[in-house]
Design an enzyme around this catalytic site. Structure first.
Site, PDB file in Angstrom:
ATOM      1  N   ASP A 150      24.301 -13.424  -1.935  1.00 50.89           N
ATOM      2  CA  ASP A 150      23.743 -13.425  -0.689  1.00 50.89           C
ATOM      3  C   ASP A 150      22.704 -12.447  -0.638  1.00 50.89           C
ATOM      4  OD1 ASP A 150      23.368 -13.205   1.972  1.00 50.89           O
ATOM      5  OD2 ASP A 150      25.206 -12.038   2.515  1.00 50.89           O
ATOM      6  N   HIS A 163      25.995 -16.579   2.613  1.00 53.30           N
ATOM      7  CA  HIS A 163      26.030 -15.594   3.725  1.00 53.30           C
ATOM      8  C   HIS A 163      27.027 -15.699   4.833  1.00 53.30           C
ATOM      9  CE1 HIS A 163      24.397 -12.156   6.019  1.00 53.30           C
ATOM     10  NE2 HIS A 163      24.077 -12.759   6.983  1.00 53.30           N
ATOM     11  N   SER A 211      26.413  -9.256   8.792  1.00 48.26           N
ATOM     12  CA  SER A 211      24.980  -9.740   8.805  1.00 48.26           C
ATOM     13  C   SER A 211      24.166  -8.408   9.505  1.00 48.26           C
ATOM     14  CB  SER A 211      24.605 -10.868   9.527  1.00 48.26           C
ATOM     15  OG  SER A 211      23.220 -11.394   9.129  1.00 48.26           O
TER      16      SER A 211
END
Length: 549
Positions: free
Chosen positions: A402, A458, A339
């Site tokens: 995502d 995610h 991320s």
């Protein structure tokens, strides 16, 4: 089905009463009896793993381990296979109780396979680190590359598992464990790495949905958050023989499920040279929020009085000076993150190369690689060109569903027509991904719900699960290492319900509360958070040209 199970029970009673066998032989006979009576489509071939921990961050190959002469029910869902309609009706009990008669030859075969993979990594680690941009390694999926991607992904996952997210803890925003016992405290045995230092960043920048802060007034730090760590492979002979070199690993913390931080991004690019990063091209730009997080500091805070950038560069410099020119030993620098941590991984890998820290005193060039998971775009096309020129290799593992991997730059990005990108190249919101992409799709896994929920798509544990079952485009999803699919639900609700794994199952007992000697429940004192800035950090900083010349 009940008739079959009843018949199995009668068979067991008959054997137990009528045949005088030792326990091991009896169990083997029972296995054969069951396999002979239950239809073959009800039987799954198990790959039982030694689940001493929930992790597999180990320098041992990612293989499942068999147990000879034992009759055990797998604690994890069965190895993934493409499910037919018949298989979908199997009861959860049978999906978790899988039997196979194991022989000594099975164990010897597994040992040969492990030795083969160890030799393969030792001999081909440069290719695994991206020497040839992973040409021919991703489709079909190279088993050594898969194993290494899972291993580095677990190093990033360790940042989540060690981080204190609890706003009711006065240690919120810190690491729950000391540096020297990080892996051990997480149940990660034989990692082969020693944590050299922790990394901190000031929380005074405009990313409120990324940082975690305590509700209490008396806290460990009001202006800092733990961001990750720098580790280096240890001196064990087994470690060096397995990886083929000494490895400096940098792991950055990202976000688990909260995606609100994306909205915090200013979504405009600014030159890296504007924040003190030495770069000969003023047109090289990155997203301003990432750059501020990486370079800002708070001199009034002992944890973030040096920026995250200064902390990581000085530690890399120290380790390269110590190990870079050792006789007969190669060195690599690997940066990993998920991320927002993936963005920091790309930015710091670029910075290490831009500063020339990947060159030893004798002039040897050290390969720098970034493995990112669900990472966003970081900079513009000039940033991409510059990072390629410096020889930094980037491999991005992404779930196709995502949204983070598609941000920022939803409209002006590398997928836009070349003429348009050239025309819009100077705009402050024109982004470009770097490196190679390994696309995965959670809808190919028979374990996962076909959801398109943004936060679950995610999830890092889900990505590692998808890596474990990926063999190439269009190929059947089959788990390769026996990695427990239950890990997916550690911080999400992504596994299909019939596996009976509760969502968000990972939590501290009693939310960290303990009874004191008076019988009262309290939050225990934690070993003082480490701000272990190296004693020679000022000297190392003075030797780094941290400002543009």
């Amino acid at each position: 089905m009940s008739i079959i199970l009843y018949y199995c029970l009668l068979t067991y009673i008959y054997i137990y009463k009528r045949v005088q066998l030792n326990s091991v032989t009896t169990l083997k006979v029972i296995k054969l009896s069951i396999m002979a009576t239950v239809p073959s489509h009800y039987l799954r071939l198990p790959h039982l793993i030694n689940q001493k921990t929930h992790y597999s961050l180990s320098l041992k190959p990612h293989y499942a381990y068999y147990f000879a002469g034992e009759f055990m029910a797998s604690e994890a869902p069965a190895r993934a296979m493409s499910k037919t309609k018949e298989e979908a009706s199997i009861s959860p009990r049978l999906e978790q109780e899988n039997f196979e008669l194991t022989t000594a030859e099975d164990i010897r075969r597994r040992g040969r396979e492990e030795a083969k993979e160890s030799k393969s990594l030792r001999d081909t680690w440069r290719k695994i680190q991206g020497e040839d941009n992973w040409a021919g390694l991703m489709d079909p999926m190279d088993p050594v590359l898969r194993s290494e991607l899972i291993r580095y992904g677990e190093m990033a996952q360790a940042c989540y598992d060690a981080f204190d997210f609890d706003p009711f803890s006065r240690y919120c925003g810190s690491c729950r464990f000391t540096r020297r016992h990080l892996f051990e405290s997480l149940g990660i045995l034989d990692s082969g790495y020693e944590v050299a230092r922790y990394l901190y960043a000031t929380s005074n920048i405009n990313l409120p949905n990324f940082f975690s802060k305590s509700r209490w007034s008396k806290v460990w730090s009001k202006n800092a958050n733990w961001m990750g760590y720098v580790a280096v492979t240890d001196d064990e002979e087994a470690t060096r023989g397995r990886v083929g070199r000494r490895d400096i690993a940098i792991a950055w913390r990202g976000t688990v499920t909260r995606l609100e931080w994306i909205a915090d991004l200013k979504d405009y690019l600014k030159p890296v040279s504007g924040n003190g990063i030495r770069c000969p091209d003023p047109a090289v730009k990155v997203e301003s929020g990432f750059l501020d997080l990486y370079t800002d500091k708070d001199t009034s805070c002992k944890f973030s009085k040096f920026s995250a950038r200064e902390q990581v560069l000085t530690e890399v410099k120290r380790l390269v000076e110590r190990y870079g020119d050792e006789e007969g030993e190669d060195l690599s620098i690997t940066v990993t993150g998920h991320s927002l941590g993936g963005a920091l991984a790309v930015l710091s890998a670029y910075d290490v190369a831009e500063m020339g820290l990947n060159r030893t005193r004798k002039g040897k060039v050290i390969p720098v690689t970034a493995f990112t998971y669900g990472g966003p775009r970081v900079g513009n096309i000039r940033f991409k060109e510059r990072i390629e020129k410096l020889g930094v290799k980037v491999l991005r593992v992404v779930n196709e569903h995502d949204v983070v991997a598609k941000s920022p730059g939803l409209f002006l990005n590398e997928r836009a027509p070349h003429a348009l990108m050239k025309l819009a190249g100077g705009l402050p919101w024109c982004y470009c991904h770097v490196g190679e992409k390994l696309p995965l799709d959670h809808q190919n896994s028979p374990f996962l719900k076909p959801t398109v929920d943004l936060s679950t798509a995610h999830n890092l544990e889900a990505l590692l699960h998808l890596l474990d079952g990926y063999h190439g485009k269009g190929k059947r999803f089959v788990l390769s290492s026996g990695r427990d699919p239950a890990l997916v639900n550690k911080a999400s609700d992504f596994l299909k319900d019939h596996f009976m794994v509760p969502p968000y199952w990972r939590q501290d007992a009693n939310k960290g509360m303990v009874k004191n000697s008076d019988g009262r429940w309290i939050q225990p004192d934690r070993i003082r958070a480490e701000d272990h800035h190296a004693p020679d950090i000022h000297l190392l900083l003075s030797q780094l040209p941290l400002h543009p010349s």
